[in-house]
Motif scaffolding. Structure first.
Motif, PDB file in Angstrom:
ATOM      1  N   ILE A 124       0.851  -1.183   0.000  1.00  0.00           N
ATOM      2  CA  ILE A 124       0.000   0.000   0.000  1.00  0.00           C
ATOM      3  C   ILE A 124       0.888   1.234   0.000  1.00  0.00           C
ATOM      4  O   ILE A 124       1.758   1.394   0.860  1.00  0.00           O
ATOM      5  CB  ILE A 124      -0.928  -0.016   1.223  1.00  0.00           C
ATOM      6  N   ARG A 180      -6.240   5.479   2.701  1.00  0.00           N
ATOM      7  CA  ARG A 180      -5.389   4.706   1.797  1.00  0.00           C
ATOM      8  C   ARG A 180      -5.596   3.214   1.980  1.00  0.00           C
ATOM      9  O   ARG A 180      -5.316   2.431   1.063  1.00  0.00           O
ATOM     10  CB  ARG A 180      -3.911   5.029   2.042  1.00  0.00           C
ATOM     11  N   ALA A 181      -6.047   2.827   3.173  1.00  0.00           N
ATOM     12  CA  ALA A 181      -6.153   1.395   3.463  1.00  0.00           C
ATOM     13  C   ALA A 181      -7.250   1.163   4.485  1.00  0.00           C
ATOM     14  O   ALA A 181      -7.643   2.064   5.234  1.00  0.00           O
ATOM     15  CB  ALA A 181      -4.818   0.855   3.977  1.00  0.00           C
ATOM     16  N   LEU A 203      -3.791  -5.096   6.240  1.00  0.00           N
ATOM     17  CA  LEU A 203      -4.478  -3.966   5.627  1.00  0.00           C
ATOM     18  C   LEU A 203      -4.726  -4.220   4.144  1.00  0.00           C
ATOM     19  O   LEU A 203      -3.869  -4.761   3.436  1.00  0.00           O
ATOM     20  CB  LEU A 203      -3.654  -2.682   5.782  1.00  0.00           C
ATOM     21  N   GLU A 204      -5.898  -3.805   3.679  1.00  0.00           N
ATOM     22  CA  GLU A 204      -6.239  -3.891   2.260  1.00  0.00           C
ATOM     23  C   GLU A 204      -6.252  -2.475   1.670  1.00  0.00           C
ATOM     24  O   GLU A 204      -6.602  -1.516   2.367  1.00  0.00           O
ATOM     25  CB  GLU A 204      -7.629  -4.511   2.082  1.00  0.00           C
ATOM     26  N   PRO A 205      -5.884  -2.336   0.407  1.00  0.00           N
ATOM     27  CA  PRO A 205      -6.059  -1.023  -0.233  1.00  0.00           C
ATOM     28  C   PRO A 205      -7.509  -0.590  -0.102  1.00  0.00           C
ATOM     29  O   PRO A 205      -8.434  -1.405  -0.238  1.00  0.00           O
ATOM     30  CB  PRO A 205      -5.679  -1.288  -1.698  1.00  0.00           C
ATOM     31  N   TYR A 206      -7.718   0.682   0.175  1.00  0.00           N
ATOM     32  CA  TYR A 206      -9.073   1.149   0.452  1.00  0.00           C
ATOM     33  C   TYR A 206     -10.012   0.880  -0.720  1.00  0.00           C
ATOM     34  O   TYR A 206      -9.708   1.193  -1.871  1.00  0.00           O
ATOM     35  CB  TYR A 206      -9.063   2.650   0.751  1.00  0.00           C
ATOM     36  N   VAL A 243      -5.784   5.378   7.572  1.00  0.00           N
ATOM     37  CA  VAL A 243      -6.327   4.025   7.531  1.00  0.00           C
ATOM     38  C   VAL A 243      -7.580   3.940   8.398  1.00  0.00           C
ATOM     39  O   VAL A 243      -7.786   4.743   9.317  1.00  0.00           O
ATOM     40  CB  VAL A 243      -5.290   2.976   8.000  1.00  0.00           C
TER      41      VAL A 243
END
Length: 373
Positions: A59, A123-124, A249-252, A314
C-alpha cells in the motif's frame, strides 16, 4: 435503592453512506466479515470485492511534508458531508439524500449541516473479520467477568441488542531516524564504610557510581507508528484494543464499508505526527541508553534527523455497543478482528453494600475466634 439500566438505542436507519445494489434484485449489499464478500440479505446473492485479499503491491504511502503543507495531489483528497455530534464530538458522515441519524457513538440525534468536509482519503482499510454475533459473544464473556456490575448489564447482553460496526480513523507514520547523542556512562562499584548502628561501629558496603563521558550515534526506521485520529472514543479504550494486524491492511475500497459506518478523522495530520514523534523519541531514548551501556546512564542531549517521512490514513474495525445508566452513556468496544473487549460500566451500589457488609461480618467472626483462642 434499585439499579436501573436502559439500553441506549443504536439507529436502525439504513446506512446510505456506501450503498452497492445487488446485481440480481437491486437490494443493498453488505460486507459480510465471515465471507469476506458482499452479500445480499434479500436474495442471497454473493459478490466478490475486486482485488480483495489479493493485492500484490504494498500500500503506497504519502509524503508527510506535502501533507503538512496541504499540497497533496487532488486525487488524494475528497469531500464528504460531515457534521459534529453535539454530545460526544464524533465526526458523523452522511450520505447523499440523508439529513438525520443517530450518532453511533452515543445515540444522540444528529442533523446534518449544509457544509462539506474536505479531507485526505483513506489509503487502506482493515476489514471486519468478526460478525456481530461473535462480537456480542465476546462482550457477553467480558460482562460476565465484571464484579459489582448491575444485573441489568447481563440482561442487556442476553437480549441481543444490536451492535454498531464502526470503521475508526487512524494515521500511520513512517520515518528514518539518525540520532547523535552525548551523555555519561555510570559504573557501579562498592566501598566499605564504618557507620554507627545501635551505638556500635559496624562496617557496611556502600554503592558508588563512577561516571565518564559517552557519545555516539543510533539509527532506527519506524514503520507504521499508529495514532488514533478520533476524539469520540476514550483513547484508553482504543489503546486497549491493540495490537492491530496492520500487515492485513487492504487497499481502500468502499465495498468494505457497505453496511458499516466510517468516522471522519478529527485529529489533524500535524497533531497526529506530534504524538507519533513523541513515541519515536521515547524509543530513541531507550536505544541511546542501550548504546551508552554500563550500569547507569545519563543523557545530556539527543539530536535526531528525520528523513523519508511518509504517512497514510487508515480505517480500523470496531464493534460498538452503547447503553444508558442513570442518565449517563456507557460504551463497550470490541476489536473487529481479534474480539478483544474494552469498555466502561456502572457499579451496583446494592452489590457493593452487600459485599462490604459480608466483609465486615467475616472480619468480625475471625476477630471473635482469635479473641476466644
Amino acid at each position: 435503592m434499585t439499579d436501573t439500566l436502559n439500553p441506549d438505542p443504536v439507529s436502525d436507519a439504513p446506512l446510505a453512506e456506501h450503498r452497492f445494489p445487488c446485481d440480481t434484485c437491486g437490494s443493498d449489499l453488505r460486507y459480510a466479515p465471515d465471507a469476506g464478500q458482499l452479500v445480499c440479505d434479500h436474495c442471497g446473492n454473493v459478490q466478490a470485492i475486486e482485488g480483495g485479499g489479493f493485492h500484490l503491491q504494498p500500500i503506497a504511502e504519502l509524503d508527510l511534508r506535502a501533507g503538512l503543507r496541504a499540497d497533496l495531489p487532488a486525487e488524494q483528497m475528497e469531500e464528504t458531508r460531515v457534521t459534529t455530534c453535539p454530545n460526544c464530538a464524533a465526526q458523523v458522515e452522511f450520505g447523499i439524500g440523508k439529513h438525520a441519524t443517530e450518532c453511533p457513538f452515543c445515540a444522540t440525534p444528529v442533523v446534518v449541516d449544509t457544509g462539506t468536509n474536505r479531507h485526505i482519503k483513506p489509503r487502506a482499510v482493515l476489514p471486519f473479520a468478526l460478525t456481530e454475533n461473535v462480537a456480542r459473544d465476546a462482550m457477553k464473556d467480558w460482562l460476565g467477568s465484571l464484579w459489582f456490575a448491575p444485573n441489568g448489564l447481563k440482561d442487556y447482553a442476553r437480549k441481543g441488542r444490536r451492535m454498531q460496526g464502526i470503521y475508526v480513523p487512524y494515521w500511520t507514520y513512517d520515518a528514518d531516524t539518525r540520532s547523535s547523542y552525548s551523555g555519561q556512562r555510570g559504573t557501579v562499584y562498592y566501598v566499605t564504610q564504618t557507620v554507627m548502628r545501635d551505638g556500635k561501629r559496624v562496617q557496611q558496603r556502600v554503592a558508588k557510581v563512577s561516571w565518564r563521558a559517552a557519545s555516539g550515534r543510533v539509527s532506527r526506521f519506524f514503520d507504521d507508528v499508529l495514532v488514533l485520529a478520533s476524539k469520540s472514543l476514550p483513547k484508553t479504550y482504543t489503546d486497549a484494543l491493540e495490537p492491530w494486524d496492520l500487515s492485513a491492511l487492504e487497499p481502500y475500497a468502499p465495498e468494505y464499508l457497505a453496511g458499516f459506518r466510517a468516522e471522519a478523522y478529527s485529529v489533524s495530520l500535524e497533531d497526529g505526527f506530534i504524538e507519533a514523534r513523541n513515541h519515536m523519541d521515547r524509543i530513541i531514548e531507550r536505544d541511546v541508553k542501550f548504546d551508552i551501556g554500563g550500569d547507569r546512564q545519563r543523557i545530556h542531549n539527543i539530536d535526531t534527523q528525520l528523513s523519508n517521512l511518509t504517512f497514510k490514513h487508515v480505517l480500523l474495525p470496531v464493534w460498538l455497543a452503547a447503553y444508558k445508566y442513570r442518565g449517563r452513556t456507557f460504551r463497550f468496544v470490541v476489536n473487529g478482528r481479534t474480539g478483544r473487549v474494552q469498555g466502561e460500566r456502572p457499579y451496583s451500589a446494592i452489590k457493593i453494600t452487600i459485599a462490604v457488609i459480608l466483609g465486615a461480618l467475616v472480619a468480625g467472626a475471625i476477630g471473635y475466634m482469635a479473641a476466644q483462642q
